[in-house]
Motif scaffolding. Structure first.
Motif, PDB file in Angstrom:
ATOM      1  N   UNK A 215      55.792  50.967  40.127  1.00 15.42           N
ATOM      2  CA  UNK A 215      55.653  49.064  40.360  1.00 15.42           C
ATOM      3  C   UNK A 215      54.939  48.710  41.067  1.00 15.42           C
ATOM      4  N   UNK A 216      55.644  48.992  42.395  1.00 15.50           N
ATOM      5  CA  UNK A 216      53.982  48.803  43.990  1.00 15.50           C
ATOM      6  C   UNK A 216      52.443  49.216  43.300  1.00 15.50           C
ATOM      7  N   UNK A 217      52.816  50.293  43.463  1.00 12.84           N
ATOM      8  CA  UNK A 217      51.864  51.185  43.741  1.00 12.84           C
ATOM      9  C   UNK A 217      50.926  52.147  42.633  1.00 12.84           C
ATOM     10  N   UNK A 218      51.470  51.267  42.004  1.00 14.42           N
ATOM     11  CA  UNK A 218      50.947  51.819  40.377  1.00 14.42           C
ATOM     12  C   UNK A 218      50.641  51.676  38.998  1.00 14.42           C
ATOM     13  N   UNK A 219      51.801  50.703  38.324  1.00 10.35           N
ATOM     14  CA  UNK A 219      52.038  50.175  37.041  1.00 10.35           C
ATOM     15  C   UNK A 219      50.860  48.097  37.501  1.00 10.35           C
ATOM     16  N   UNK A 220      51.599  47.870  38.807  1.00  7.43           N
ATOM     17  CA  UNK A 220      51.015  46.701  39.263  1.00  7.43           C
ATOM     18  C   UNK A 220      49.322  46.465  39.866  1.00  7.43           C
ATOM     19  N   UNK A 221      48.660  47.771  39.906  1.00 10.52           N
ATOM     20  CA  UNK A 221      47.452  47.558  40.555  1.00 10.52           C
ATOM     21  C   UNK A 221      46.791  48.026  39.140  1.00 10.52           C
ATOM     22  N   UNK A 222      47.592  48.908  38.062  1.00  9.01           N
ATOM     23  CA  UNK A 222      47.074  49.083  36.615  1.00  9.01           C
ATOM     24  C   UNK A 222      46.249  48.406  35.698  1.00  9.01           C
ATOM     25  N   UNK A 223      47.703  47.643  36.067  1.00  7.38           N
ATOM     26  CA  UNK A 223      47.217  45.871  34.715  1.00  7.38           C
ATOM     27  C   UNK A 223      45.927  44.856  35.588  1.00  7.38           C
ATOM     28  N   UNK A 224      46.452  44.880  37.053  1.00  7.59           N
ATOM     29  CA  UNK A 224      45.765  43.915  37.836  1.00  7.59           C
ATOM     30  C   UNK A 224      44.191  44.954  37.523  1.00  7.59           C
ATOM     31  N   UNK A 225      43.943  45.487  37.446  1.00  4.41           N
ATOM     32  CA  UNK A 225      42.997  46.333  37.201  1.00  4.41           C
ATOM     33  C   UNK A 225      41.977  46.336  36.029  1.00  4.41           C
ATOM     34  N   UNK A 226      43.078  46.485  34.500  1.00  5.60           N
ATOM     35  CA  UNK A 226      42.334  45.903  33.586  1.00  5.60           C
ATOM     36  C   UNK A 226      42.754  44.671  33.585  1.00  5.60           C
ATOM     37  N   UNK A 227      43.207  43.512  33.774  1.00  6.82           N
ATOM     38  CA  UNK A 227      43.295  42.269  33.951  1.00  6.82           C
ATOM     39  C   UNK A 227      41.900  41.982  34.467  1.00  6.82           C
ATOM     40  N   UNK A 228      41.493  41.790  35.571  1.00 12.21           N
ATOM     41  CA  UNK A 228      40.081  41.616  36.383  1.00 12.21           C
ATOM     42  C   UNK A 228      38.943  42.420  35.775  1.00 12.21           C
ATOM     43  N   UNK A 229      38.841  44.195  35.002  1.00  7.96           N
ATOM     44  CA  UNK A 229      38.417  44.559  34.528  1.00  7.96           C
ATOM     45  C   UNK A 229      36.647  42.850  34.031  1.00  7.96           C
ATOM     46  N   UNK A 230      37.232  42.518  33.047  1.00  5.00           N
ATOM     47  CA  UNK A 230      36.758  41.777  32.395  1.00  5.00           C
ATOM     48  C   UNK A 230      35.272  40.782  33.288  1.00  5.00           C
ATOM     49  N   UNK A 231      36.115  40.551  34.465  1.00  5.40           N
ATOM     50  CA  UNK A 231      35.157  39.384  35.466  1.00  5.40           C
ATOM     51  C   UNK A 231      34.428  40.161  36.295  1.00  5.40           C
ATOM     52  N   UNK A 232      34.572  41.210  35.974  1.00  2.00           N
ATOM     53  CA  UNK A 232      33.818  41.637  36.786  1.00  2.00           C
ATOM     54  C   UNK A 232      33.963  42.362  38.495  1.00  2.00           C
ATOM     55  N   UNK A 233      35.098  42.044  38.759  1.00  2.00           N
ATOM     56  CA  UNK A 233      35.752  41.576  39.844  1.00  2.00           C
ATOM     57  C   UNK A 233      35.274  43.010  40.504  1.00  2.00           C
ATOM     58  N   UNK A 234      34.931  42.871  42.088  1.00  2.00           N
ATOM     59  CA  UNK A 234      35.236  43.981  42.813  1.00  2.00           C
ATOM     60  C   UNK A 234      35.884  44.820  43.345  1.00  2.00           C
ATOM     61  N   UNK A 235      36.123  46.407  43.799  1.00  2.00           N
ATOM     62  CA  UNK A 235      37.648  46.906  43.691  1.00  2.00           C
ATOM     63  C   UNK A 235      37.976  45.694  44.917  1.00  2.00           C
TER      64      UNK A 235
ATOM     65  N   UNK B 107      43.431  43.654  46.224  1.00  2.00           N
ATOM     66  CA  UNK B 107      43.960  42.619  47.301  1.00  2.00           C
ATOM     67  C   UNK B 107      44.930  41.960  46.414  1.00  2.00           C
ATOM     68  N   UNK B 108      44.712  41.704  45.460  1.00  2.00           N
ATOM     69  CA  UNK B 108      45.419  41.097  43.881  1.00  2.00           C
ATOM     70  C   UNK B 108      46.913  41.764  44.097  1.00  2.00           C
ATOM     71  N   UNK B 109      46.381  43.512  43.873  1.00  2.00           N
ATOM     72  CA  UNK B 109      47.530  44.020  43.363  1.00  2.00           C
ATOM     73  C   UNK B 109      48.244  44.301  44.645  1.00  2.00           C
ATOM     74  N   UNK B 110      47.776  44.255  45.637  1.00  2.00           N
ATOM     75  CA  UNK B 110      49.276  44.487  46.787  1.00  2.00           C
ATOM     76  C   UNK B 110      49.641  43.213  47.398  1.00  2.00           C
ATOM     77  N   UNK B 111      48.967  41.915  46.540  1.00  2.00           N
ATOM     78  CA  UNK B 111      49.657  40.794  47.217  1.00  2.00           C
ATOM     79  C   UNK B 111      51.126  40.711  46.599  1.00  2.00           C
ATOM     80  N   UNK B 112      51.197  41.439  45.727  1.00  2.00           N
ATOM     81  CA  UNK B 112      52.761  41.698  44.924  1.00  2.00           C
ATOM     82  C   UNK B 112      53.278  40.571  44.573  1.00  2.00           C
ATOM     83  N   UNK B 113      55.290  41.408  43.822  1.00  2.00           N
ATOM     84  CA  UNK B 113      55.858  40.378  42.764  1.00  2.00           C
ATOM     85  C   UNK B 113      56.319  39.592  43.542  1.00  2.00           C
TER      86      UNK B 113
END
Length: 229
Positions: free
Chosen positions: A1-21, A26-32
């Motif tokens: 969840x820390x190194x795979x699931x959350x980064x993938x979910x964050x990437x999918x959610x932020x993709x429409x906003x054209x956020x930089x990698x 950084x948002x992925x690393x912010x954690x739960x």
């Protein structure tokens, strides 16, 4: 969840906003972390859901892991990803507390020639809809009261009301002063500018100077001018 699931979910959610990698990382690393995750796990447990494992304590341990590892390393990761802007000011967070009306914040340093030095707050004459929010004195912030006396070296923060409905348009221009410019070496009082012109700021190297009548203009200065139409 820390190194795979959350980064993938964050990437999918932020993709429409054209956020930089690096923003996504950084948002992925912010954690739960926080109480919300533990509360959701507690609600599932309280509803009598039968599981093979202790959901509440499992989520609780994940949250602790995130706080201990990701939370501790968040400043380090932010620097490595170049996601810290040293030029930004924390004063901008004051806008989070505005609702119907916005606030404009002004920092006022008390130098030796400031007429407010030695005066108490109750003796100050402030513009309408303006309040003295705080006074930074050394390493501490002083909440201003009526009997608070302002001292040299203080940094005052003032808040003023801001009205969105305004038809005023201020056009500014820049004037670079060279060594052979006719204004070089003169003070503002010597310029005798027309009434429709005003020097509102002087940029000198990395310093911004609020001009006074006795302010001397030097070669290399950039004058920020206001001209009325």
């Amino acid at each position: 969840m820390t190194f795979i699931a959350r980064p993938v979910v964050v990437l999918v959610l932020m993709a429409p906003f054209r956020a930089r990698l690096r923003q996504v990382l950084l948002v992925s690393w912010a954690g739960l972390r926080g109480a919300t995750s533990a509360i959701f796990a507690l609600m599932a447990t309280a509803d009598g859901v039968i599981l093979k494992y202790d959901l509440f304590h499992l989520v609780f341990c994940i949250v602790l892991f995130s706080i201990a590892l990701q939370g501790t390393l968040l400043p380090f990761v932010s620097k490595k990803l170049h996601m810290i802007d040293e030029t930004e000011d924390v004063l901008k967070t004051f806008t989070d507390y505005t609702d119907q009306r916005e606030l404009q914040l002004l920092r006022l340093p008390f130098e030796s020639d400031n007429p407010w030095i030695g005066k108490s707050v109750r003796d100050l004459v402030l513009p309408p809809d303006t309040i003295l929010v705080t006074v930074q004195r050394g390493d501490k912030n002083v909440i201003p009261r009526g009997d608070t006396v302002l001292e040299q070296g203080d940094l005052a923060v003032l808040a003023a009301g801001f009205y969105e409905k305004s038809n005023i348009s201020v056009q500014l221009s820049e004037l670079k002063i060279t060594s052979d410019h006719k204004w070089n070496g003169k003070t503002l009082a010597d310029l005798r500018l027309p009434q429709e012109e005003l020097v509102v700021l002087i940029l000198r190297g990395g310093e911004s100077i609020v001009p006074q009548g006795d302010t001397q203009i030097m070669a290399g200065d950039t004058l920020v001018m206001y001209d009325t139409p």
